[in-house]
Design a protein around this motif. Structure first.
Motif, PDB file in Angstrom:
ATOM      1  N   ILE A  51      -5.371  -0.904  -0.018  1.00 12.47           N
ATOM      2  CA  ILE A  51      -5.251  -1.154  -1.455  1.00 12.47           C
ATOM      3  C   ILE A  51      -4.222  -0.215  -2.072  1.00 12.47           C
ATOM      4  O   ILE A  51      -3.359  -0.645  -2.851  1.00 12.47           O
ATOM      5  N   LYS A  52      -4.273   1.063  -1.701  1.00 15.57           N
ATOM      6  CA  LYS A  52      -3.340   2.050  -2.256  1.00 15.57           C
ATOM      7  C   LYS A  52      -1.894   1.703  -1.887  1.00 15.57           C
ATOM      8  O   LYS A  52      -1.001   1.740  -2.729  1.00 15.57           O
ATOM      9  N   VAL A  53      -1.659   1.346  -0.625  1.00 13.46           N
ATOM     10  CA  VAL A  53      -0.303   1.003  -0.174  1.00 13.46           C
ATOM     11  C   VAL A  53       0.181  -0.267  -0.875  1.00 13.46           C
ATOM     12  O   VAL A  53       1.322  -0.328  -1.336  1.00 13.46           O
ATOM     13  N   CYS A  54      -0.668  -1.269  -0.980  1.00 16.25           N
ATOM     14  CA  CYS A  54      -0.276  -2.511  -1.645  1.00 16.25           C
ATOM     15  C   CYS A  54       0.060  -2.259  -3.110  1.00 16.25           C
ATOM     16  O   CYS A  54       1.068  -2.770  -3.616  1.00 16.25           O
ATOM     17  N   ILE A 106       3.758  -2.896  -4.808  1.00 20.12           N
ATOM     18  CA  ILE A 106       3.898  -3.791  -5.956  1.00 20.12           C
ATOM     19  C   ILE A 106       4.566  -3.047  -7.114  1.00 20.12           C
ATOM     20  O   ILE A 106       5.454  -3.591  -7.768  1.00 20.12           O
ATOM     21  N   GLU A 107       4.149  -1.814  -7.358  1.00 19.02           N
ATOM     22  CA  GLU A 107       4.760  -1.011  -8.427  1.00 19.02           C
ATOM     23  C   GLU A 107       6.250  -0.782  -8.162  1.00 19.02           C
ATOM     24  O   GLU A 107       7.056  -0.820  -9.085  1.00 19.02           O
ATOM     25  N   ASN A 159       6.085  -9.929  -5.947  1.00 17.98           N
ATOM     26  CA  ASN A 159       6.363 -10.782  -4.792  1.00 17.98           C
ATOM     27  C   ASN A 159       6.651 -10.011  -3.505  1.00 17.98           C
ATOM     28  O   ASN A 159       7.069 -10.618  -2.515  1.00 17.98           O
ATOM     29  N   VAL A 160       6.441  -8.714  -3.500  1.00 20.13           N
ATOM     30  CA  VAL A 160       6.741  -7.918  -2.315  1.00 20.13           C
ATOM     31  C   VAL A 160       5.809  -8.309  -1.164  1.00 20.13           C
ATOM     32  O   VAL A 160       4.632  -8.582  -1.358  1.00 20.13           O
ATOM     33  N   GLU A 201       2.983 -10.892   4.571  1.00 21.44           N
ATOM     34  CA  GLU A 201       2.229 -11.580   3.525  1.00 21.44           C
ATOM     35  C   GLU A 201       2.461 -10.844   2.217  1.00 21.44           C
ATOM     36  O   GLU A 201       2.851  -9.679   2.214  1.00 21.44           O
ATOM     37  N   LYS A 202       2.209 -11.508   1.118  1.00 22.38           N
ATOM     38  CA  LYS A 202       2.349 -10.881  -0.189  1.00 22.38           C
ATOM     39  C   LYS A 202       1.324  -9.751  -0.320  1.00 22.38           C
ATOM     40  O   LYS A 202       0.152  -9.931   0.009  1.00 22.38           O
ATOM     41  N   ALA A 203       1.774  -8.610  -0.797  1.00 21.82           N
ATOM     42  CA  ALA A 203       0.884  -7.463  -0.976  1.00 21.82           C
ATOM     43  C   ALA A 203      -0.266  -7.809  -1.916  1.00 21.82           C
ATOM     44  O   ALA A 203      -1.407  -7.396  -1.696  1.00 21.82           O
ATOM     45  N   GLN A 204       0.035  -8.595  -2.954  1.00 21.69           N
ATOM     46  CA  GLN A 204      -0.998  -9.004  -3.914  1.00 21.69           C
ATOM     47  C   GLN A 204      -2.103  -9.793  -3.215  1.00 21.69           C
ATOM     48  O   GLN A 204      -3.286  -9.572  -3.457  1.00 21.69           O
ATOM     49  N   LYS A 205      -1.729 -10.688  -2.331  1.00 20.32           N
ATOM     50  CA  LYS A 205      -2.695 -11.499  -1.593  1.00 20.32           C
ATOM     51  C   LYS A 205      -3.578 -10.616  -0.715  1.00 20.32           C
ATOM     52  O   LYS A 205      -4.813 -10.790  -0.697  1.00 20.32           O
ATOM     53  N   ILE A 206      -2.971  -9.678   0.001  1.00 16.36           N
ATOM     54  CA  ILE A 206      -3.735  -8.798   0.890  1.00 16.36           C
ATOM     55  C   ILE A 206      -4.703  -7.951   0.079  1.00 16.36           C
ATOM     56  O   ILE A 206      -5.876  -7.798   0.444  1.00 16.36           O
ATOM     57  N   MET A 207      -4.237  -7.410  -1.027  1.00 14.66           N
ATOM     58  CA  MET A 207      -5.081  -6.576  -1.863  1.00 14.66           C
ATOM     59  C   MET A 207      -6.282  -7.388  -2.385  1.00 14.66           C
ATOM     60  O   MET A 207      -7.419  -6.905  -2.366  1.00 14.66           O
TER      61      MET A 207
END
Length: 71
Positions: A10-13, A17-18, A23-24, A59-65
């Motif tokens: 979560i922290k890395v994602c 994103i920040e 879309n990263v 995969e999108k970081a948002q999706k993984i988070m």
């Protein structure tokens, strides 16, 4: 998945994103250093990513988070 790994993902994602926007993309390697100093955690992340969820390499970081938070 152990809570330490969940928190790390979560922290890395969030950081990615920040830095690069919504879309990263990330791979499970993004959660580890370029040396194999945590092989058990790496295998746990790889198993979750590849075997459990059959995700693409990136995969999108948002999706993984969101997936991690939902579990």
């Amino acid at each position: 998945m152990r809570s330490a790994l969940r928190d790390k993902i979560i922290k890395v994602c969030q950081k990615k994103i920040e830095q690069k926007g919504e879309n990263v993309g990330v791979s499970f390697y993004a959660f580890f250093a370029n040396k194999n100093d945590e092989p058990e955690l790496l295998m746990e992340a790889a198993t979750w990513w590849i075997q459990t969820h059959q995700l693409d390499h990136f995969e999108k970081a948002q999706k993984i988070m969101e997936m991690i938070k939902a579990e």
